[in-house]
Motif scaffolding. Structure first.
Motif, short mmCIF file in Angstrom:
data_model
loop_
_atom_site.label_atom_id
_atom_site.label_comp_id
_atom_site.label_asym_id
_atom_site.label_seq_id
_atom_site.Cartn_x
_atom_site.Cartn_y
_atom_site.Cartn_z
N UNK A 76 0.83 -1.20 0.00
CA UNK A 76 0.00 0.00 0.00
C UNK A 76 0.86 1.25 0.00
N UNK A 77 1.90 1.26 0.82
CA UNK A 77 2.80 2.41 0.89
C UNK A 77 3.49 2.65 -0.44
N UNK A 78 3.89 1.55 -1.08
CA UNK A 78 4.56 1.67 -2.39
C UNK A 78 3.62 2.26 -3.42
N UNK A 79 2.41 1.73 -3.49
CA UNK A 79 1.44 2.23 -4.47
C UNK A 79 1.09 3.68 -4.20
N UNK B 276 13.25 -0.98 0.70
CA UNK B 276 13.69 -2.07 -0.19
C UNK B 276 12.48 -2.72 -0.86
N UNK B 277 11.40 -2.86 -0.10
CA UNK B 277 10.21 -3.47 -0.69
C UNK B 277 9.66 -2.60 -1.82
N UNK B 278 9.77 -1.29 -1.67
CA UNK B 278 9.33 -0.38 -2.74
C UNK B 278 10.13 -0.62 -4.02
N UNK B 279 11.45 -0.70 -3.86
CA UNK B 279 12.30 -0.89 -5.05
C UNK B 279 12.10 -2.27 -5.65
N UNK B 280 11.91 -3.29 -4.79
CA UNK B 280 11.70 -4.64 -5.29
C UNK B 280 10.36 -4.74 -6.01
N UNK B 281 9.30 -4.15 -5.44
CA UNK B 281 8.00 -4.17 -6.10
C UNK B 281 8.05 -3.43 -7.43
N UNK B 282 8.78 -2.34 -7.46
CA UNK B 282 8.96 -1.60 -8.71
C UNK B 282 9.66 -2.47 -9.74
N UNK C 121 19.04 -1.49 -6.46
CA UNK C 121 18.52 -0.15 -6.75
C UNK C 121 18.10 0.57 -5.47
N UNK C 122 17.47 -0.18 -4.57
CA UNK C 122 16.94 0.46 -3.37
C UNK C 122 17.86 0.44 -2.17
N UNK C 123 19.03 -0.19 -2.29
CA UNK C 123 19.90 -0.37 -1.13
C UNK C 123 20.40 0.96 -0.56
N UNK C 124 20.99 1.79 -1.41
CA UNK C 124 21.52 3.05 -0.87
C UNK C 124 20.41 3.96 -0.37
N UNK C 125 19.34 4.18 -1.17
CA UNK C 125 18.26 5.02 -0.64
C UNK C 125 17.70 4.48 0.67
N UNK C 126 17.56 3.14 0.78
CA UNK C 126 16.99 2.56 2.00
C UNK C 126 17.87 2.87 3.21
N UNK C 127 19.14 2.62 3.09
CA UNK C 127 20.03 2.86 4.23
C UNK C 127 20.25 4.35 4.48
N UNK C 128 20.20 5.15 3.41
CA UNK C 128 20.41 6.59 3.54
C UNK C 128 19.20 7.26 4.18
N UNK C 129 17.99 6.95 3.65
CA UNK C 129 16.79 7.59 4.17
C UNK C 129 16.46 7.14 5.59
N UNK C 130 16.70 5.87 5.86
CA UNK C 130 16.35 5.35 7.19
C UNK C 130 17.24 5.90 8.29
N UNK C 131 18.35 6.55 7.92
CA UNK C 131 19.28 7.08 8.92
C UNK C 131 18.92 8.49 9.37
N UNK C 132 17.87 9.11 8.78
CA UNK C 132 17.51 10.47 9.16
C UNK C 132 17.14 10.55 10.66
N UNK C 133 17.57 11.62 11.30
CA UNK C 133 17.23 11.86 12.70
C UNK C 133 15.90 12.61 12.76
N UNK C 134 14.89 12.06 13.42
CA UNK C 134 13.56 12.68 13.43
C UNK C 134 13.55 14.09 14.01
N UNK C 135 14.41 14.37 14.97
CA UNK C 135 14.45 15.71 15.57
C UNK C 135 14.82 16.75 14.54
#
Length: 808
Positions: free
Chosen positions: A7-10, A341-347, A399-413
């Motif tokens: 659902x999130x991917x779509x 990663x699921x987004x990139x794999x589904x794509x 394809x999704x490896x770098x974005x996944x690890x890069x985006x998931x490292x953001x600090x919410x504050x």
């Protein structure tokens, strides 16, 4: 959880339709190209593996060493197979095949020339595996004048009628009864026969004992393809160890007399498609092309994957708030990594489904291009299907490896306070590196395409030492008609559009006759192996060759018919006759004691000409006059009235009583056929280069749209302060121009290095690589890339600056 990811991917795809479309398009094309090439490579690597006993089948070959000349052949003497079966316990059985040539086959009022009819021993089906549709393998070829046909030939001659027991006649009026029908051979078979005639038919007028005679002299006349089937739990090494004793017993007496020897060569059945350097071989593939195609497929997939990574990192700022909110609500980093990663794999899976549709629609066109008969059903085979799915999933993960690890490292504050920027140095550097890598590959492909196209054009336009244009070639296979060839020739010359006619045993590009002769060296005659061509008096003149020393054949000179010989420049150099070749002697047609034969004297030296393809270097060749059968009639015609001239030749062909249908070919077309593999490679490279550039440009298009969007306010403020559209374009496009130039600087020397090695290894004769091709590749990449980048940036630069400020 998985449903939530979907659902999130779509939802994310629906919010970003344009970049999603670009990503899916790039991945779809990349995966489709990969599937095409994977099917091609699999077909190449599985040649002949459909035979049940393929691991035990070897072709025996011969390496002749005659008078300092070394020549490797795919064919061997007739008795070699029976002798191997007799002498080597490792050999279970053998089979011999010999091509019937351009055979004329008749049935009722149907007449066809058949190129792929072979004579074969009755053991054929003990060695090779073929599916029988009618008849049985046990007695299919055991009787004289019987034959086995493929489904294609059965349908061609008999339609829906039962072919068993029917009779086909050959041009020599022999009748062959059909005893069996087999399934058409798979396209990945190195033997391309369409019918098999019983080899015992060749024993007409003799006995099997005489035909298979193992007298020493019989081992020095090669002419058949011979395959051996090894017994289980044996190896070919045992035969190699025993071969010296075999040679001593059967071949050495004659070898010593003619100053020659034979070494054993063998090739396993599955290696014959890639065998090279053997005279009289079947058409072969090129293993280097497999590596090239595989590299192309990987490059295109990489570029498509890079597009996704670039777009994802460029969009990082817009998704930072989403990541921050998810973390605040308790999401772990591992959960975010799985989501991205699921987004990139589904794509990637979606792209795979589209790629399969592309393959289904264009597989026929690919088969025509590659000369294959690949079927879409091949993709349903578990091994193939699993490989495709694994590659698609792997591409999605990469394809999704770098974005996944890069985006998931953001600090919410930082994100929620608004202090995070997605255009940081780290993500910006990565995008630059990826763009450089994309254009590095694209420029490599462009350079390779330009260089290969130039080489193919060089081969077409190279001066071969003769005039190949407007030359019609006829084959004289009817012995009665050959006896009338001189009269036929004179009759043709009555037509003003026919400029010359010549009769010969070979035509340029296809002269392969090698024979031991004796040549004058100092004060003695020494054995040597030279390439020979028997001609008439007009051969050199009609072919447009050049005499560089001495004279041409002259019918007015009574001795030319029996004593004259012309040699080429390479022959003069090889034999050490550079100072004075005229008058040197060559003895031809002598017996084992050196008696009889003809003593020929050199009357002229012909300028070197390419009598084989440009894959082969020019070797010594001698031309002389002979009354022996000459199978080729070459007719030089004018540029005008081509069809009427051909009609005239055909009318005379029938008027002189030719028993065979009129069949001709243009010499330049026959020569072009020698380079079909290179032509196909050139077309595939052009398409691959176009697709590589297209996918790279899709990525640039998406990046430029994001850059224009992210810097929309900046552009508006600059315009309010007086910046022109040109200033803004220069500012925003400059970075990409620099990246493309960096890619060019890296790719050019690498391309020069690898292409130089490949061309020198593949082509004996080639043109030098010009720096112009490299410059042109750089200009093309820079121009197309800049134009693509400018599309969205120009739109932003020309928009009303008030809108940018109001937006903020």
């Amino acid at each position: 959880m998985i449903l939530n990811y979907i659902k999130s991917t779509l939802r994310n795809l629906s919010r970003n339709k344009f970049p999603a479309a670009l990503n899916i398009t790039g991945l779809s094309v990349g995966l489709a190209v990969f599937i095409f090439i994977m099917l091609y490579i699999r077909d190449e690597l599985t040649y002949d593996k459909y035979h049940e006993k393929y691991k035990r089948i070897y072709r025996i070959e011969s390496n002749f060493k005659i008078a300092e000349r070394n020549e490797k052949f795919a064919i061997v003497p007739i008795p070699m197979g029976p002798a191997f079966k007799l002498e080597f316990p490792e050999v279970e059985t053998f089979v011999r095949l010999v091509n019937a040539g351009n055979a004329l086959i008749r049935y009722g009022d149907k007449e066809y020339y058949e190129e792929n009819f072979y004579f074969a021993d009755s053991t054929m089906f003990d060695v090779f595996t073929h599916k029988f549709l009618l008849g049985s393998p046990e007695k299919a070829l055991s009787e004289p004048f019987t034959m086995v046909v493929t489904r294609k030939i059965a349908n061609k001659y008999f339609g829906k009628d039962n072919p068993i027991g029917q009779v086909l006649k050959t041009g020599s009026d022999h009748s062959y009864k059909i005893t069996a029908v087999i399934e058409d051979l798979p396209s990945n078979s190195h033997l391309k026969f369409e019918a098999l005639l019983s080899a015992v038919s060749l024993m007409e007028g003799t006995t099997p004992e005489d035909f298979n005679s193992m007298e020493p002299l019989r081992f020095w006349n090669i002419g058949v393809y011979t395959y051996i089937l090894l017994n289980k739990n044996t190896t070919i090494d045992g035969i190699y160890k025993k071969f010296p004793a075999f040679y001593e017993k059967y071949m050495k007496p004659i070898g010593d007399q003619i100053n020659a020897s034979i070494d054993l060569l063998t090739t396993p059945l599955t290696g014959q498609h890639f065998s090279s350097g053997l005279s009289s071989d079947q058409p072969t593939g090129n293993r280097a092309y497999i590596y090239i195609f595989l590299a192309v497929a990987v490059f295109i997939l990489l570029i498509a994957a890079i597009n996704y990574m670039n777009m994802a990192t460029a969009k990082s700022a817009s998704r930072a708030r989403e990541v921050g909110m998810r973390k605040v609500l308790g999401a772990y980093r591992t959960q975010l990594i799985r989501q991205f990663l699921s987004e990139s794999v589904l794509l990637s899976v979606l792209a795979l489904l589209i790629a399969l549709v592309i393959v289904y629609l264009f597989l026929g066109d690919f088969n025509s291009l590659a000369g294959k008969e690949l079927s879409f059903r091949m993709l349903t085979q578990p091994q193939v299907l699993l490989s495709v799915i694994i590659v698609a999933l792997f591409v999605g993960v990469i394809s999704g490896s770098y974005p996944a690890f890069y985006l998931s490292a953001y600090q919410p504050v930082n994100v929620l306070k608004g202090t995070f920027s997605g255009s940081g140095r780290r993500s910006g550097l990565l995008r630059r590196i990826l763009v450089v890598f994309q254009f590095f590959i694209a420029i490599l492909m462009i350079i390779a395409t330009l260089v290969l196209s130039h080489q193919l054009n060089f081969m077409r336009e190279k001066n071969l030492g003769f005039d190949k244009k407007n030359m019609v070639v006829l084959q004289l296979q009817d012995s009665t008609f050959r006896s009338k060839s001189e009269s036929f020739k004179k009759e043709l010359l009555t037509n003003s559009n026919i400029l010359g006619v010549t009769n010969s045993t070979g035509i340029p590009g296809e002269i392969n006759w090698i024979q031991v002769v004796r040549v004058q060296m100092a004060n003695e005659m020494k054995d040597n192996a030279l390439i020979l061509a028997q001609t008439d008096f007009d051969f050199i003149k009609v072919m447009g060759m050049e005499i560089v020393k001495g004279r041409d054949f002259d019918q007015a000179m009574g001795t030319d018919k029996t004593e004259a010989v012309i040699i080429n420049e390479t022959g003069v150099k090889t034999l050490g006759w550079v100072d004075d070749p005229i008058g040197k002697k060559i003895q031809y047609g002598f017996d084992l004691n050196g008696n009889t034969g003809r003593i020929l004297k050199v009357i002229g030296v012909v300028k070197d000409f390419n009598f084989k393809s440009l894959h082969n270097k020019i070797e010594p060749i001698i031309l002389f006059i002979s009354d022996e059968p000459r199978y080729f009639l070459s007719v030089r015609i004018s540029d005008e009235n081509t069809q009427s001239t051909l009609d005239f030749i055909e009318s005379k062909w029938h008027a002189f009583g030719a028993k065979r249908p009129f069949d001709y070919a243009f010499l330049n077309q026959r020569l072009d056929e020698m380079y079909q593999a290179e032509h196909k490679l050139g077309v595939i490279f052009r398409l691959a280069a176009i697709l590589t550039i297209l996918i790279a440009l899709l990525g640039l298009l998406g990046l430029s749209s994001f850059i224009a969007e992210q810097r929309f306010k900046e552009i508006g403020i600059r315009k309010i302060h007086g910046a022109t559209v040109g200033n803004i374009m220069q500012l925003l496009v400059r970075e990409f121009v620099i990246l493309i130039l960096i890619a060019f600087v890296i790719s050019a020397p690498i391309a020069w290095w690898r292409l130089d090695i490949w061309i020198n290894h593949t082509f004996i004769y080639h043109d030098t690589m010009s720096w112009i091709f490299f410059l042109l590749a750089g200009i093309l990449a820079l121009g197309i890339g800049t134009l693509t980048i400018s599309i969205y940036i120009l739109r932003a630069a020309t928009s009303n600056p008030v809108n940018a400020i109001k937006y903020e």
